[in-house]
Design an enzyme around this catalytic site. Structure first.
Site, mmCIF file in Angstrom:
data_model
loop_
_atom_site.group_PDB
_atom_site.id
_atom_site.type_symbol
_atom_site.label_atom_id
_atom_site.label_comp_id
_atom_site.label_asym_id
_atom_site.label_seq_id
_atom_site.Cartn_x
_atom_site.Cartn_y
_atom_site.Cartn_z
ATOM 1 N N ARG A 1 14.608 7.284 5.957
ATOM 2 C CA ARG A 1 13.905 5.964 5.905
ATOM 3 C C ARG A 1 15.102 5.045 5.558
ATOM 4 O O ARG A 1 15.041 3.814 6.111
ATOM 5 C CB ARG A 1 12.911 6.028 4.899
ATOM 6 C CG ARG A 1 11.900 7.023 5.001
ATOM 7 C CD ARG A 1 10.799 6.655 5.893
ATOM 8 N NE ARG A 1 11.240 7.211 7.314
ATOM 9 C CZ ARG A 1 11.476 8.297 7.661
ATOM 10 N NH1 ARG A 1 10.962 9.304 7.000
ATOM 11 N NH2 ARG A 1 11.764 8.569 8.860
ATOM 12 N N HIS B 1 7.124 -1.920 -4.897
ATOM 13 C CA HIS B 1 7.145 -0.273 -4.815
ATOM 14 C C HIS B 1 8.612 0.192 -4.538
ATOM 15 O O HIS B 1 8.745 1.334 -4.239
ATOM 16 C CB HIS B 1 6.249 -0.062 -3.493
ATOM 17 C CG HIS B 1 4.833 -0.440 -3.715
ATOM 18 N ND1 HIS B 1 3.847 -0.341 -2.712
ATOM 19 C CD2 HIS B 1 3.845 -0.440 -4.754
ATOM 20 C CE1 HIS B 1 2.528 -0.577 -3.286
ATOM 21 N NE2 HIS B 1 2.907 -0.584 -4.552
ATOM 22 N N TYR C 1 14.028 10.234 2.207
ATOM 23 C CA TYR C 1 14.190 8.959 1.815
ATOM 24 C C TYR C 1 15.491 8.578 2.584
ATOM 25 O O TYR C 1 15.982 7.280 2.934
ATOM 26 C CB TYR C 1 14.151 8.774 0.513
ATOM 27 C CG TYR C 1 12.646 8.511 0.172
ATOM 28 C CD1 TYR C 1 12.000 7.347 0.237
ATOM 29 C CD2 TYR C 1 11.860 9.580 -0.554
ATOM 30 C CE1 TYR C 1 10.597 7.384 0.247
ATOM 31 C CE2 TYR C 1 10.710 9.392 -0.816
ATOM 32 C CZ TYR C 1 9.998 8.137 -0.687
ATOM 33 O OH TYR C 1 8.963 7.976 -1.045
ATOM 34 N N GLN D 1 5.485 -5.250 -0.945
ATOM 35 C CA GLN D 1 5.224 -3.746 -1.093
ATOM 36 C C GLN D 1 6.108 -2.867 -0.270
ATOM 37 O O GLN D 1 6.217 -1.599 -0.498
ATOM 38 C CB GLN D 1 3.876 -3.483 -0.601
ATOM 39 C CG GLN D 1 2.628 -4.364 -1.483
ATOM 40 C CD GLN D 1 1.209 -3.970 -0.714
ATOM 41 O OE1 GLN D 1 0.527 -3.111 -1.000
ATOM 42 N NE2 GLN D 1 1.027 -4.897 0.065
ATOM 43 N N ASN D 2 6.980 -3.757 0.341
ATOM 44 C CA ASN D 2 7.849 -2.800 1.256
ATOM 45 C C ASN D 2 8.968 -2.396 0.564
ATOM 46 O O ASN D 2 9.498 -3.042 -0.378
ATOM 47 C CB ASN D 2 8.272 -3.646 2.675
ATOM 48 C CG ASN D 2 6.945 -4.168 3.419
ATOM 49 O OD1 ASN D 2 6.214 -3.443 3.510
ATOM 50 N ND2 ASN D 2 7.170 -4.920 4.400
ATOM 51 N N ASP E 1 12.083 -1.807 2.257
ATOM 52 C CA ASP E 1 13.150 -2.369 3.086
ATOM 53 C C ASP E 1 13.739 -3.429 2.475
ATOM 54 O O ASP E 1 13.083 -4.039 1.557
ATOM 55 C CB ASP E 1 13.146 -2.445 4.690
ATOM 56 C CG ASP E 1 11.594 -3.470 4.778
ATOM 57 O OD1 ASP E 1 12.027 -4.614 4.506
ATOM 58 O OD2 ASP E 1 10.728 -3.144 5.422
ATOM 59 N N GLY F 1 0.596 -8.725 6.859
ATOM 60 C CA GLY F 1 0.715 -7.159 7.344
ATOM 61 C C GLY F 1 0.515 -6.173 6.182
ATOM 62 O O GLY F 1 1.291 -5.288 5.988
ATOM 63 N N THR F 2 -0.626 -6.469 5.536
ATOM 64 C CA THR F 2 -0.890 -5.400 4.525
ATOM 65 C C THR F 2 -2.534 -4.994 4.591
ATOM 66 O O THR F 2 -3.312 -5.896 4.822
ATOM 67 C CB THR F 2 -0.497 -5.779 3.105
ATOM 68 O OG1 THR F 2 -1.003 -4.805 2.018
ATOM 69 C CG2 THR F 2 -0.941 -7.027 2.490
ATOM 70 N N SER F 3 -2.796 -3.567 4.515
ATOM 71 C CA SER F 3 -4.035 -3.180 4.544
ATOM 72 C C SER F 3 -4.995 -3.397 3.326
ATOM 73 O O SER F 3 -6.240 -3.392 3.181
ATOM 74 C CB SER F 3 -4.225 -1.892 4.909
ATOM 75 O OG SER F 3 -3.516 -1.062 4.002
HETATM 76 P P1 NAD Z 1 -0.631 -0.049 5.802
HETATM 77 O O1 NAD Z 1 0.256 0.507 6.607
HETATM 78 O O2 NAD Z 1 -1.474 0.274 4.893
HETATM 79 O O3 NAD Z 1 -1.312 -1.553 6.478
HETATM 80 C C1 NAD Z 1 -0.317 -2.409 7.389
HETATM 81 C C2 NAD Z 1 -1.234 -3.556 7.821
HETATM 82 O O4 NAD Z 1 -0.004 -4.391 8.618
HETATM 83 C C3 NAD Z 1 -2.373 -3.151 8.602
HETATM 84 O O5 NAD Z 1 -3.631 -3.863 8.160
HETATM 85 C C4 NAD Z 1 -2.198 -3.616 9.936
HETATM 86 O O6 NAD Z 1 -3.421 -4.013 10.709
HETATM 87 C C5 NAD Z 1 -1.065 -4.758 9.790
HETATM 88 N N1 NAD Z 1 -0.142 -4.753 10.977
HETATM 89 C C6 NAD Z 1 0.369 -3.828 11.531
HETATM 90 N N2 NAD Z 1 1.176 -4.379 12.525
HETATM 91 C C7 NAD Z 1 1.234 -5.781 12.468
HETATM 92 C C8 NAD Z 1 1.928 -6.704 12.861
HETATM 93 N N3 NAD Z 1 2.945 -6.707 13.912
HETATM 94 N N4 NAD Z 1 1.792 -7.991 12.264
HETATM 95 C C9 NAD Z 1 0.708 -8.234 11.358
HETATM 96 N N5 NAD Z 1 0.223 -7.147 10.796
HETATM 97 C C10 NAD Z 1 0.527 -6.172 11.372
HETATM 98 O O7 NAD Z 1 0.709 -0.858 4.902
HETATM 99 P P2 NAD Z 1 0.499 -1.664 3.334
HETATM 100 O O8 NAD Z 1 -0.683 -2.329 3.028
HETATM 101 O O9 NAD Z 1 1.959 -2.209 3.052
HETATM 102 O O10 NAD Z 1 0.490 -0.261 2.475
HETATM 103 C C11 NAD Z 1 1.218 0.852 2.646
HETATM 104 C C12 NAD Z 1 2.563 1.249 1.757
HETATM 105 O O11 NAD Z 1 3.340 2.056 2.294
HETATM 106 C C13 NAD Z 1 2.983 0.234 0.930
HETATM 107 O O12 NAD Z 1 3.278 0.563 -0.253
HETATM 108 C C14 NAD Z 1 4.266 -0.157 1.752
HETATM 109 O O13 NAD Z 1 5.180 -0.651 1.047
HETATM 110 C C15 NAD Z 1 4.764 1.344 2.290
HETATM 111 N N6 NAD Z 1 5.355 1.318 3.327
HETATM 112 C C16 NAD Z 1 6.610 0.330 3.451
HETATM 113 C C17 NAD Z 1 7.357 0.321 4.782
HETATM 114 C C18 NAD Z 1 8.422 -0.897 4.606
HETATM 115 O O14 NAD Z 1 9.159 -0.762 3.749
HETATM 116 N N7 NAD Z 1 8.729 -1.207 5.832
HETATM 117 C C19 NAD Z 1 6.699 0.907 5.937
HETATM 118 C C20 NAD Z 1 5.714 1.680 5.674
HETATM 119 C C21 NAD Z 1 4.892 1.656 4.588
#
Ligand code: NAD
Length: 236
Positions: free
Chosen positions: A62, A110, A59, A92-93, A95, A176-178
């Site tokens: 990160r 999260h 962390y 959910q991010n 950052d 941008g979430t799966s």
């Molecule tokens: P995920 O990685 O499961 O899904 C990311 C989604 O974003 C995918 O569906 C992908 O198609 C899409 N994507 C990728 N690049 C894109 C773009 N440039 N524009 C639009 N869409 C785009 O992420 P999630 O659903 O957020 O779940 C994973 C977990 O991991 C969450 O809890 C998340 O907070 C955490 N996480 C956080 C960070 C961060 O804080 N930046 C980074 C990685 C993972």
């Protein structure tokens, strides 16, 4: 249901994809491995129990990475919606790119990289900015500090308040979430039937009912959606 839908209220619900173009890797892109770490080793209570030094190191890296990243055009466009709407960002991010992009009301479900908390009293939360923590860094009650992050198997934060906001929103924008991580993803199902609901994503396995999917990169698509919702006022 008694809550009124408010056409001047927007909920923006985001995941790792909104920060991808700021240089922060998404969970999915990393194939379950995050810069050579195994998720179970660094993002579960068992991982923390087993090797807290490794978890803190992960962390710390990160946190530094996120602090060096800059808000992109999607984060900034979301903030522009505040000119005409009440905007609640539910993310959910972990950052803080929404905050640094100008959004004033951000709910983290999260956790947050910038924050650490006591392992003895979870109300004791400290904002450490870009600093690092190591084993032996203690809270004021003498207990080890841990990242203020929701690990797999732990309860999400701010679920009830997130549901309350989405139930009253006239528009919902998901970026941008799966939608693979529950119960956070379940919040979207609480949006109202009559609300305008859009998902901006590169790919989508299963679109939630009632949402319109716009396939594309967040920085390309989101500013256009925002312009549209601001009544055609084009700023870019
Ligand atoms: P995920 O990685 O499961 O899904 C990311 C989604 O974003 C995918 O569906 C992908 O198609 C899409 N994507 C990728 N690049 C894109 C773009 N440039 N524009 C639009 N869409 C785009 O992420 P999630 O659903 O957020 O779940 C994973 C977990 O991991 C969450 O809890 C998340 O907070 C955490 N996480 C956080 C960070 C961060 O804080 N930046 C980074 C990685 C993972």
């Amino acid at each position: 249901m008694s809550e009124e839908i408010d056409n001047k209220k927007i909920v923006v619900f985001t995941g790792a994809g909104v920060s991808a173009e700021s240089g922060l890797q998404t969970f999915r892109d990393s194939n379950g491995l995050w810069n050579n770490y195994e998720v179970n080793d660094v993002a579960t209570p068992a991982g923390w129990e087993n090797d807290p030094a490794l978890v803190l190191k992960f962390y710390n890296e990160r946190r530094l990475e996120a602090c060096e990243a800059k808000p992109n055009d999607a984060h900034k466009a979301i903030a522009r919606l505040q000119e005409e709407y009440e905007v609640v960002v539910i993310t959910q991010n972990i950052d803080d790119l929404h905050e640094r992009g100008g959004s004033e009301h951000v709910i983290h479900v999260h956790g947050e990289l910038r924050k650490v908390r006591s392992t003895k009293d979870e109300e004791l939360i400290y904002d450490i900015g870009a600093d690092t923590i190591i084993t032996g860094n203690l809270c004021e009650k003498g207990a080890q500090l841990r990242p203020h992050i929701v690990w797999f198997g732990e309860s999400i934060q701010n679920y009830e308040i997130s549901v309350k906001h989405i139930r009253t929103a006239g528009k919902v924008l998901v970026i941008g979430t799966s939608l693979a991580v529950y119960p956070a993803a379940g919040v979207l199902k609480k949006a109202r039937y009559h609300a305008e609901k859009i998902i901006v994503n590169l790919d989508m396995e299963k679109k939630p009912f009632g949402y319109k999917w716009i396939r594309g990169k967040a920085t390309s698509v989101v500013p256009h959606v925002v312009d549209l919702w601001l009544g055609g006022k084009c700023v870019v």
